[in-house]
Design a protein around this motif. Structure first.
Motif, PDB file in Angstrom:
ATOM      1  N   LEU A 103      49.495  26.690  41.274  1.00  0.00           N
ATOM      2  CA  LEU A 103      49.387  26.777  42.728  1.00  0.00           C
ATOM      3  C   LEU A 103      48.048  26.224  43.229  1.00  0.00           C
ATOM      4  N   LEU A 104      47.039  26.303  42.405  1.00  0.00           N
ATOM      5  CA  LEU A 104      45.726  25.772  42.781  1.00  0.00           C
ATOM      6  C   LEU A 104      45.665  24.251  42.659  1.00  0.00           C
ATOM      7  N   GLU A 105      46.728  23.670  42.119  1.00  0.00           N
ATOM      8  CA  GLU A 105      46.868  22.219  41.997  1.00  0.00           C
ATOM      9  C   GLU A 105      45.625  21.583  41.378  1.00  0.00           C
ATOM     10  N   THR A 106      45.281  22.056  40.184  1.00  0.00           N
ATOM     11  CA  THR A 106      44.110  21.545  39.485  1.00  0.00           C
ATOM     12  C   THR A 106      44.365  21.504  37.985  1.00  0.00           C
ATOM     13  N   ASP A 107      43.694  20.611  37.319  1.00  0.00           N
ATOM     14  CA  ASP A 107      43.712  20.580  35.860  1.00  0.00           C
ATOM     15  C   ASP A 107      42.485  21.285  35.290  1.00  0.00           C
ATOM     16  N   GLN A 108      41.654  21.807  36.167  1.00  0.00           N
ATOM     17  CA  GLN A 108      40.448  22.520  35.755  1.00  0.00           C
ATOM     18  C   GLN A 108      40.830  23.775  34.971  1.00  0.00           C
ATOM     19  N   PRO A 109      40.197  24.031  33.841  1.00  0.00           N
ATOM     20  CA  PRO A 109      40.514  25.261  33.096  1.00  0.00           C
ATOM     21  C   PRO A 109      39.891  26.478  33.769  1.00  0.00           C
ATOM     22  N   TYR A 110      40.497  27.625  33.536  1.00  0.00           N
ATOM     23  CA  TYR A 110      39.870  28.879  33.914  1.00  0.00           C
ATOM     24  C   TYR A 110      38.704  29.125  32.979  1.00  0.00           C
ATOM     25  N   LEU A 146      39.038  36.182  35.597  1.00  0.00           N
ATOM     26  CA  LEU A 146      38.864  34.734  35.488  1.00  0.00           C
ATOM     27  C   LEU A 146      38.026  34.181  36.628  1.00  0.00           C
ATOM     28  N   ARG A 147      37.414  33.043  36.375  1.00  0.00           N
ATOM     29  CA  ARG A 147      36.806  32.242  37.435  1.00  0.00           C
ATOM     30  C   ARG A 147      37.195  30.802  37.172  1.00  0.00           C
ATOM     31  N   MET A 148      36.984  29.952  38.168  1.00  0.00           N
ATOM     32  CA  MET A 148      37.328  28.543  38.010  1.00  0.00           C
ATOM     33  C   MET A 148      36.334  27.686  38.793  1.00  0.00           C
ATOM     34  N   GLN A 149      35.755  26.732  38.101  1.00  0.00           N
ATOM     35  CA  GLN A 149      34.833  25.811  38.749  1.00  0.00           C
ATOM     36  C   GLN A 149      35.598  25.017  39.808  1.00  0.00           C
ATOM     37  N   GLY A 150      35.020  24.902  40.986  1.00  0.00           N
ATOM     38  CA  GLY A 150      35.648  24.130  42.049  1.00  0.00           C
ATOM     39  C   GLY A 150      36.639  24.907  42.893  1.00  0.00           C
ATOM     40  N   ASN A 154      38.220  33.483  46.817  1.00  0.00           N
ATOM     41  CA  ASN A 154      39.282  33.636  47.816  1.00  0.00           C
ATOM     42  C   ASN A 154      40.464  32.712  47.542  1.00  0.00           C
ATOM     43  N   GLN A 155      40.208  31.471  47.159  1.00  0.00           N
ATOM     44  CA  GLN A 155      41.305  30.547  46.842  1.00  0.00           C
ATOM     45  C   GLN A 155      42.118  31.061  45.654  1.00  0.00           C
ATOM     46  N   MET A 156      41.423  31.482  44.617  1.00  0.00           N
ATOM     47  CA  MET A 156      42.121  31.991  43.433  1.00  0.00           C
ATOM     48  C   MET A 156      42.922  33.252  43.757  1.00  0.00           C
ATOM     49  N   ALA A 157      42.316  34.164  44.504  1.00  0.00           N
ATOM     50  CA  ALA A 157      42.993  35.423  44.833  1.00  0.00           C
ATOM     51  C   ALA A 157      44.218  35.186  45.709  1.00  0.00           C
ATOM     52  N   ARG A 158      44.111  34.277  46.668  1.00  0.00           N
ATOM     53  CA  ARG A 158      45.278  33.967  47.519  1.00  0.00           C
ATOM     54  C   ARG A 158      46.419  33.398  46.692  1.00  0.00           C
ATOM     55  N   ALA A 159      46.103  32.498  45.757  1.00  0.00           N
ATOM     56  CA  ALA A 159      47.145  31.910  44.911  1.00  0.00           C
ATOM     57  C   ALA A 159      47.778  32.976  44.020  1.00  0.00           C
ATOM     58  N   ALA A 160      46.957  33.844  43.431  1.00  0.00           N
ATOM     59  CA  ALA A 160      47.492  34.908  42.575  1.00  0.00           C
ATOM     60  C   ALA A 160      48.344  35.880  43.391  1.00  0.00           C
ATOM     61  N   ALA A 161      47.887  36.230  44.592  1.00  0.00           N
ATOM     62  CA  ALA A 161      48.646  37.149  45.448  1.00  0.00           C
ATOM     63  C   ALA A 161      49.979  36.535  45.879  1.00  0.00           C
ATOM     64  N   ALA A 162      50.024  35.216  46.026  1.00  0.00           N
ATOM     65  CA  ALA A 162      51.268  34.544  46.428  1.00  0.00           C
ATOM     66  C   ALA A 162      52.364  34.720  45.382  1.00  0.00           C
ATOM     67  N   CYS A 163      51.987  34.986  44.160  1.00  0.00           N
ATOM     68  CA  CYS A 163      52.981  35.209  43.097  1.00  0.00           C
ATOM     69  C   CYS A 163      53.701  36.538  43.281  1.00  0.00           C
ATOM     70  N   PHE A 176      34.500  36.312  40.253  1.00  0.00           N
ATOM     71  CA  PHE A 176      35.701  36.269  39.433  1.00  0.00           C
ATOM     72  C   PHE A 176      36.846  36.984  40.129  1.00  0.00           C
ATOM     73  N   VAL A 177      38.055  36.711  39.632  1.00  0.00           N
ATOM     74  CA  VAL A 177      39.268  37.335  40.135  1.00  0.00           C
ATOM     75  C   VAL A 177      39.951  38.052  38.983  1.00  0.00           C
ATOM     76  N   HIS A 178      40.383  39.268  39.243  1.00  0.00           N
ATOM     77  CA  HIS A 178      41.165  40.059  38.294  1.00  0.00           C
ATOM     78  C   HIS A 178      42.636  39.802  38.588  1.00  0.00           C
TER      79      HIS A 178
END
Length: 189
Positions: A103-110, A146-150, A154-163, A176-178
């Motif tokens: 959902l974050l549309e990235t190839d960046q690793p966590y 987890l965290r993600m560079q870039g 808030n972006q990570m949490a919104r994507a996770a919550a969308a699931c 970081f996001v749990h």
């Protein structure tokens, strides 16, 4: 020497052979729950651990089937790095993490902050922080931090919550996001 005719190659075999180069469309937030219920033929997970210096980039699901060797690799990667103890990570959590990454549309690793925690590690962390739950889902292999560079918390949490598949905690102060496969809920800022 064994020869194999073209007619004996299965679709599954072909998918396995080309899985490393396969691209799947990233689902939109609106169909995140569909992705978790099998909307993707291939599921991939990319992570890095600053604690151990290890990286993982693995396809763990093909056509509705978990790949045992890949799941074992994820379990080992998410081990309690303080004492090396390994516990099976709940595949529902792995699916949430992979869906969020798509959902974050990235190839960046966590960057893995915390996966499985042994009772000893959890007790030590609780003694040093009021934010560590006594019965943390990390103890059961059902949660990761987890965290993600870039990408922001808030972006990570919104994507996770969308699931809509588990708990999502925002820890902006610690960046970081749990994510867990427990009851659907959200906390933090």
């Amino acid at each position: 020497m064994t020869t194999t005719s073209a007619s004996s190659i299965s679709r599954r075999g072909l998918l396995g052979a080309f899985a490393a180069t396969a691209l799947t469309a990233a689902p939109t937030y609106s169909n995140a729950a569909g992705f978790l219920r099998g909307g993707g033929d291939i599921r991939r997970l990319r992570m890095y651990s600053g604690r151990t210096g290890e990286s993982i980039d693995t396809i763990y699901w093909i056509e509705g089937q978990y790949i045992g060797e890949a799941i074992n690799e994820i379990n080992r990667f998410c081990r309690d790095w303080r004492n090396g103890q390994v516990l099976q990570i709940d595949t529902r959590t792995i699916d949430i993490v992979a869906a969020t990454q798509n959902l974050l549309e990235t190839d960046q690793p966590y960057t893995l902050i915390s996966g499985y925690r042994s009772p000893q590690t959890n007790a030590m962390l609780r003694a040093n922080s009021s934010g560590v739950a006594r019965n943390s889902l990390h103890l059961q292999g059902k949660a990761v931090d987890l965290r993600m560079q870039g990408r922001s918390v808030n972006q990570m949490a919104r994507a996770a919550a969308a699931c809509r598949a588990g708990g999502v905690g925002r820890y902006s102060g610690s960046n970081f996001v749990h994510m867990d496969c427990g009851p659907v809920r959200a906390w933090g800022s």
